[in-house]
Write a protein that holds these residues in place. Structure first.
Motif, short mmCIF file in Angstrom:
data_model
loop_
_atom_site.label_atom_id
_atom_site.label_comp_id
_atom_site.label_asym_id
_atom_site.label_seq_id
_atom_site.Cartn_x
_atom_site.Cartn_y
_atom_site.Cartn_z
N THR A 92 -20.08 8.09 3.08
CA THR A 92 -20.49 8.97 2.20
C THR A 92 -21.95 9.91 2.62
O THR A 92 -22.79 9.32 2.66
CB THR A 92 -20.58 8.87 0.66
N THR A 135 -21.07 17.03 -1.00
CA THR A 135 -20.65 15.62 -0.51
C THR A 135 -19.59 15.72 0.38
O THR A 135 -18.58 16.49 0.28
CB THR A 135 -20.46 14.86 -1.76
N LYS A 150 -16.92 12.96 2.55
CA LYS A 150 -16.46 11.75 2.90
C LYS A 150 -15.84 11.75 4.13
O LYS A 150 -15.04 12.33 4.54
CB LYS A 150 -15.25 11.18 1.76
#
Length: 210
Positions: free
Chosen positions: A77, A21, A23
Motif C-alpha cells: 500500500t 492511496t 494498492k
C-alpha cells in the motif's frame, strides 16, 4: 526551545494530510519505487515530482517512509501525503506578464535571470500563486510549470492549473508534440543568411539566420 522539528517522522505524521492511496497488484518482477511510482498518483504525474516527494518523506509504503532504493514486489500500500499547514509558506512576490489564462492552464512570460523551479526561493514556481487565479474546477491544484527554461533564457512558460491538464501537458512534451523555438542574439560579423544543423548533447539542433 521547540523540539517538534527534531521528532522522528512517524511521530509527525499527524501533521500531514493523506492525498492518495495506491494498492500495488502482484508483480512478476520487483521494480524500484522511483520507477514504479511514476504516474500512479494523479497529483504527482512526473518522475522528478515523485523523487522530490520521496525525499521530503511524503510517500509511505506499508506505513513507513519510502526511499528511492526501495523495491516494490506486489500487494504493498503506497500513500501520498502533503503537509497540512501551508499558511506560513513564504511566497516570492514578483509580478509576471500573463499572456493567457483559463481554468485549465496559463501561459506566462519568464524573464531571463530567474529559475523556473528548484531549491531557491526566487523561482517562477514560487510566484505563480501570486499572479494566477485559482481554478474553479474540482480537480484544481496549485499552478505548476510543466517544462523548464534555462536560467539565462527568457520566453513563454506553460503552466498547468488542474491535475488532468498537468498530466496531459506532460504527455504532450514527452511525445514531442509541443515544439520550442529559440531566438539567439549573436555578436560578430556573420553571413547574410545560413543554417547550422549539428547535434547538441546528442540531440538534434538546427540554427537558422533570418
Amino acid at each position: 526551545m521547540n523540539f517538534t522539528n527534531f521528532l522522528p517522522l512517524p511521530l509527525q505524521q499527524t501533521d500531514m494530510q493523506l492525498l492518495e492511496t495506491h494498492k500495488v497488484p502482484l508483480l512478476k518482477t520487483p521494480i524500484r519505487l522511483q520507477e514504479y511510482g511514476v504516474g500512479i498518483f494523479a497529483t504527482l504525474p512526473t518522475k522528478s515530482g515523485l523523487k522530490k516527494a520521496i525525499k521530503n518523506n511524503l510517500i509511505f509504503v506499508n506505513g513507513k517512509p519510502a526511499t528511492t532504493a526501495l523495491f516494490i514486489k506486489g500487494n504493498e500500500t503506497i500513500e501520498l501525503f502533503q503537509t497540512e499547514d501551508n499558511t506560513n509558506k513564504k511566497h516570492f512576490h514578483f509580478p509576471l506578464e500573463v499572456l493567457f489564462e483559463d481554468d485549465y492552464l496559463a501561459i506566462v512570460y519568464k524573464p531571463a535571470g530567474i529559475l523556473v523551479s528548484g531549491n531557491s526561493f526566487a523561482t517562477m514556481d514560487n510566484t505563480l500563486t501570486q499572479n494566477l487565479q485559482k481554478s474553479s474546477l474540482p480537480n484544481a491544484t496549485r499552478p505548476r510549470p510543466v517544462h523548464r527554461l534555462d536560467y539565462p533564457t527568457s520566453g513563454l512558460l506553460l503552466i498547468g492549473k488542474t491535475t488532468e491538464s498537468i498530466i496531459a501537458l506532460n504527455k504532450l512534451f514527452e511525445q514531442k508534440k509541443i515544439q520550442k523555438t529559440y531566438f539567439a542574439i549573436c555578436i560578430g560579423k556573420m553571413k547574410q543568411n545560413g543554417e547550422i544543423d549539428l547535434p547538441i548533447d546528442d540531440k538534434s539542433a538546427r540554427f537558422s539566420k533570418i
